[in-house]
Design a protein around this motif. Structure first.
Motif, PDB file in Angstrom:
ATOM      1  N   LEU A  14       1.177  -1.399  -0.293  1.00  0.00           N
ATOM      2  CA  LEU A  14       0.277  -0.120   0.250  1.00  0.00           C
ATOM      3  C   LEU A  14       1.084   1.146  -0.172  1.00  0.00           C
ATOM      4  O   LEU A  14       0.860   2.141  -0.561  1.00  0.00           O
ATOM      5  CB  LEU A  14      -0.952  -0.034   0.962  1.00  0.00           C
ATOM      6  N   ALA A  15       1.846   1.431   0.820  1.00  0.00           N
ATOM      7  CA  ALA A  15       2.932   2.635   0.955  1.00  0.00           C
ATOM      8  C   ALA A  15       4.054   2.120   1.534  1.00  0.00           C
ATOM      9  O   ALA A  15       4.000   0.597   1.391  1.00  0.00           O
ATOM     10  CB  ALA A  15       2.035   3.294   2.135  1.00  0.00           C
ATOM     11  N   SER A  16       5.023   3.129   0.644  1.00  0.00           N
ATOM     12  CA  SER A  16       6.364   2.543   1.645  1.00  0.00           C
ATOM     13  C   SER A  16       6.700   3.862   1.748  1.00  0.00           C
ATOM     14  O   SER A  16       7.150   4.578   1.298  1.00  0.00           O
ATOM     15  CB  SER A  16       7.605   1.496   1.016  1.00  0.00           C
ATOM     16  N   GLY A  17       8.205   4.082   2.632  1.00  0.00           N
ATOM     17  CA  GLY A  17       9.383   4.829   2.680  1.00  0.00           C
ATOM     18  C   GLY A  17      10.142   5.037   3.633  1.00  0.00           C
ATOM     19  O   GLY A  17      10.299   3.827   4.430  1.00  0.00           O
ATOM     20  N   THR A  18      10.588   6.318   3.929  1.00  0.00           N
ATOM     21  CA  THR A  18      11.626   6.602   5.277  1.00  0.00           C
ATOM     22  C   THR A  18      10.822   7.720   5.536  1.00  0.00           C
ATOM     23  O   THR A  18      10.896   8.717   5.015  1.00  0.00           O
ATOM     24  CB  THR A  18      12.925   6.224   5.097  1.00  0.00           C
ATOM     25  N   ALA A  19      10.177   7.423   7.016  1.00  0.00           N
ATOM     26  CA  ALA A  19      10.413   8.529   7.659  1.00  0.00           C
ATOM     27  C   ALA A  19      10.895   8.965   8.214  1.00  0.00           C
ATOM     28  O   ALA A  19      12.251   8.001   9.401  1.00  0.00           O
ATOM     29  CB  ALA A  19       9.277   8.087   8.535  1.00  0.00           C
ATOM     30  N   SER A 132      19.242  12.609  17.511  1.00  0.00           N
ATOM     31  CA  SER A 132      20.407  11.580  16.576  1.00  0.00           C
ATOM     32  C   SER A 132      19.678  11.329  15.251  1.00  0.00           C
ATOM     33  O   SER A 132      20.089  10.307  14.965  1.00  0.00           O
ATOM     34  CB  SER A 132      20.878  10.759  17.380  1.00  0.00           C
ATOM     35  N   THR A 133      19.241  11.903  14.780  1.00  0.00           N
ATOM     36  CA  THR A 133      18.367  12.621  13.631  1.00  0.00           C
ATOM     37  C   THR A 133      17.613  10.387  13.000  1.00  0.00           C
ATOM     38  O   THR A 133      18.204   9.748  12.798  1.00  0.00           O
ATOM     39  CB  THR A 133      19.198  12.091  12.338  1.00  0.00           C
ATOM     40  N   PRO A 134      16.639  10.112  14.041  1.00  0.00           N
ATOM     41  CA  PRO A 134      15.757   8.773  14.100  1.00  0.00           C
ATOM     42  C   PRO A 134      15.211   8.469  13.075  1.00  0.00           C
ATOM     43  O   PRO A 134      14.899   9.843  12.008  1.00  0.00           O
ATOM     44  CB  PRO A 134      14.564   9.028  14.572  1.00  0.00           C
ATOM     45  N   THR A 135      15.514   7.484  12.184  1.00  0.00           N
ATOM     46  CA  THR A 135      15.346   6.771  10.592  1.00  0.00           C
ATOM     47  C   THR A 135      14.528   5.902  10.732  1.00  0.00           C
ATOM     48  O   THR A 135      14.614   4.866  11.571  1.00  0.00           O
ATOM     49  CB  THR A 135      16.341   7.034   9.452  1.00  0.00           C
ATOM     50  N   PHE A 136      13.152   5.540  10.149  1.00  0.00           N
ATOM     51  CA  PHE A 136      11.850   4.608   9.801  1.00  0.00           C
ATOM     52  C   PHE A 136      12.160   4.127   8.566  1.00  0.00           C
ATOM     53  O   PHE A 136      10.715   4.667   7.998  1.00  0.00           O
ATOM     54  CB  PHE A 136      11.399   4.089  10.515  1.00  0.00           C
ATOM     55  N   PRO A 137      12.883   3.012   8.142  1.00  0.00           N
ATOM     56  CA  PRO A 137      12.430   2.744   6.070  1.00  0.00           C
ATOM     57  C   PRO A 137      11.270   2.030   6.698  1.00  0.00           C
ATOM     58  O   PRO A 137      10.915   0.976   7.735  1.00  0.00           O
ATOM     59  CB  PRO A 137      13.536   1.754   5.857  1.00  0.00           C
ATOM     60  N   PHE A 138       9.981   1.969   6.105  1.00  0.00           N
ATOM     61  CA  PHE A 138       8.731   1.333   5.713  1.00  0.00           C
ATOM     62  C   PHE A 138       8.122   0.691   5.270  1.00  0.00           C
ATOM     63  O   PHE A 138       8.267   1.124   4.432  1.00  0.00           O
ATOM     64  CB  PHE A 138       7.553   1.920   7.379  1.00  0.00           C
ATOM     65  N   SER A 139       7.707  -0.558   4.974  1.00  0.00           N
ATOM     66  CA  SER A 139       6.326  -0.433   3.754  1.00  0.00           C
ATOM     67  C   SER A 139       5.436  -1.099   4.544  1.00  0.00           C
ATOM     68  O   SER A 139       5.495  -1.910   6.090  1.00  0.00           O
ATOM     69  CB  SER A 139       6.308  -1.739   2.821  1.00  0.00           C
ATOM     70  N   LEU A 140       3.575  -0.675   4.501  1.00  0.00           N
ATOM     71  CA  LEU A 140       2.389  -1.335   4.846  1.00  0.00           C
ATOM     72  C   LEU A 140       2.531  -2.291   3.895  1.00  0.00           C
ATOM     73  O   LEU A 140       1.910  -1.861   2.035  1.00  0.00           O
ATOM     74  CB  LEU A 140       2.088  -0.024   4.666  1.00  0.00           C
ATOM     75  N   TYR A 141       1.936  -2.914   4.074  1.00  0.00           N
ATOM     76  CA  TYR A 141       1.038  -4.093   3.540  1.00  0.00           C
ATOM     77  C   TYR A 141      -0.061  -4.895   3.569  1.00  0.00           C
ATOM     78  O   TYR A 141      -0.559  -4.696   5.038  1.00  0.00           O
ATOM     79  CB  TYR A 141       2.348  -5.716   2.974  1.00  0.00           C
ATOM     80  N   ALA A 142      -1.049  -4.622   3.370  1.00  0.00           N
ATOM     81  CA  ALA A 142      -2.713  -5.253   2.856  1.00  0.00           C
ATOM     82  C   ALA A 142      -2.701  -7.203   2.316  1.00  0.00           C
ATOM     83  O   ALA A 142      -2.224  -7.210   1.403  1.00  0.00           O
ATOM     84  CB  ALA A 142      -3.701  -4.666   2.628  1.00  0.00           C
ATOM     85  N   ASN A 143      -2.730  -7.850   3.842  1.00  0.00           N
ATOM     86  CA  ASN A 143      -3.579  -9.136   3.520  1.00  0.00           C
ATOM     87  C   ASN A 143      -5.274  -9.334   3.537  1.00  0.00           C
ATOM     88  O   ASN A 143      -5.797  -8.801   4.368  1.00  0.00           O
ATOM     89  CB  ASN A 143      -2.944 -10.612   4.185  1.00  0.00           C
ATOM     90  N   CYS A 144      -5.723  -9.101   2.389  1.00  0.00           N
ATOM     91  CA  CYS A 144      -7.682  -9.011   2.685  1.00  0.00           C
ATOM     92  C   CYS A 144      -8.090 -10.726   2.427  1.00  0.00           C
ATOM     93  O   CYS A 144      -7.874 -11.264   2.010  1.00  0.00           O
ATOM     94  CB  CYS A 144      -7.825  -8.113   0.863  1.00  0.00           C
ATOM     95  N   ILE A 145      -9.467 -10.164   3.061  1.00  0.00           N
ATOM     96  CA  ILE A 145      -9.781 -11.641   2.498  1.00  0.00           C
ATOM     97  C   ILE A 145     -11.429 -11.009   1.760  1.00  0.00           C
ATOM     98  O   ILE A 145     -12.714 -10.175   1.989  1.00  0.00           O
ATOM     99  CB  ILE A 145     -10.427 -11.915   4.239  1.00  0.00           C
ATOM    100  N   GLY A 146     -11.312 -11.643   0.863  1.00  0.00           N
ATOM    101  CA  GLY A 146     -12.115 -10.949  -0.147  1.00  0.00           C
ATOM    102  C   GLY A 146     -13.729 -11.683  -0.036  1.00  0.00           C
ATOM    103  O   GLY A 146     -14.593 -11.303   1.359  1.00  0.00           O
ATOM    104  N   ARG A 147     -14.410 -10.358  -1.017  1.00  0.00           N
ATOM    105  CA  ARG A 147     -15.985  -9.969  -0.115  1.00  0.00           C
ATOM    106  C   ARG A 147     -16.378 -11.486  -0.141  1.00  0.00           C
ATOM    107  O   ARG A 147     -16.445 -12.238  -1.625  1.00  0.00           O
ATOM    108  CB  ARG A 147     -16.821  -9.009  -1.195  1.00  0.00           C
ATOM    109  N   GLY A 148     -17.699 -11.429   0.303  1.00  0.00           N
ATOM    110  CA  GLY A 148     -18.440 -12.764   0.454  1.00  0.00           C
ATOM    111  C   GLY A 148     -17.633 -13.853   1.146  1.00  0.00           C
ATOM    112  O   GLY A 148     -18.103 -15.288   1.146  1.00  0.00           O
TER     113      GLY A 148
END
Length: 152
Positions: A14-19, A132-148
């Motif tokens: 869904l999203a990724s970056g470095t905070a 001291s300049t904190p950095t957090f590389p991150f990625s956000l994933y979704a696992n979905c249970i489909g409709r129905g």
């Protein structure tokens, strides 16, 4: 790193970056689903006493106003590469239960309440703390249970 099996071939990035400071991701669209498991993968963290709080937001007006959802990850406070991936599990609710899914603070511990959500306008907002300049590389994933598919 997340345990084996948490990021699956069907997982959607869904999203990724470095905070580096408090901010948010670009908006993204959640797939239509009955239920979600959102997985926040954190890379190598640097800084002194680094903290990373993350909350999901949606926008009822197409991206002008953003509201914190009752979907907040456990605070990340570790440094280095061996960071457990926090995750939240929730399902969508209809607007009839909207009153029970009130606006929440962006920080303050994990929270995962079933909630109405505008899947077309979602983003991850985060608060970074430490010295001291904190950095957090991150990625956000979704696992979905489909409709129905719930109950199968």
């Amino acid at each position: 790193m997340p345990s084996a099996g948490m990021i699956q071939p069907s997982s959607k990035l869904l999203a990724s970056g470095t905070a580096l400071a408090t901010g948010n991701t670009a908006s993204f669209v959640l797939p239509y689903a009955d239920a979600y498991r959102l997985l926040l993968v954190i890379g190598t963290v640097t800084g002194t006493n680094p903290t990373f709080d993350a909350v999901l937001q949606d926008s009822p007006d197409g991206g002008t106003t953003w509201v914190n959802l009752p979907l907040r990850f456990t605070q990340v406070i570790a440094t280095g590469t061996a960071i457990n991936a926090p995750y939240i599990i929730f399902k969508q609710e209809n607007l009839a239960v909207a009153a029970s899914a009130s606006v929440v603070a962006a920080t303050g511990g994990a929270l995962a309440a079933d909630t109405p959500i505008n899947v077309k306008n979602v983003r991850l907002a985060y608060t970074v703390g430490g010295t001291s300049t904190p950095t957090f590389p991150f990625s956000l994933y979704a696992n979905c249970i489909g409709r129905g598919q719930i109950g199968l």
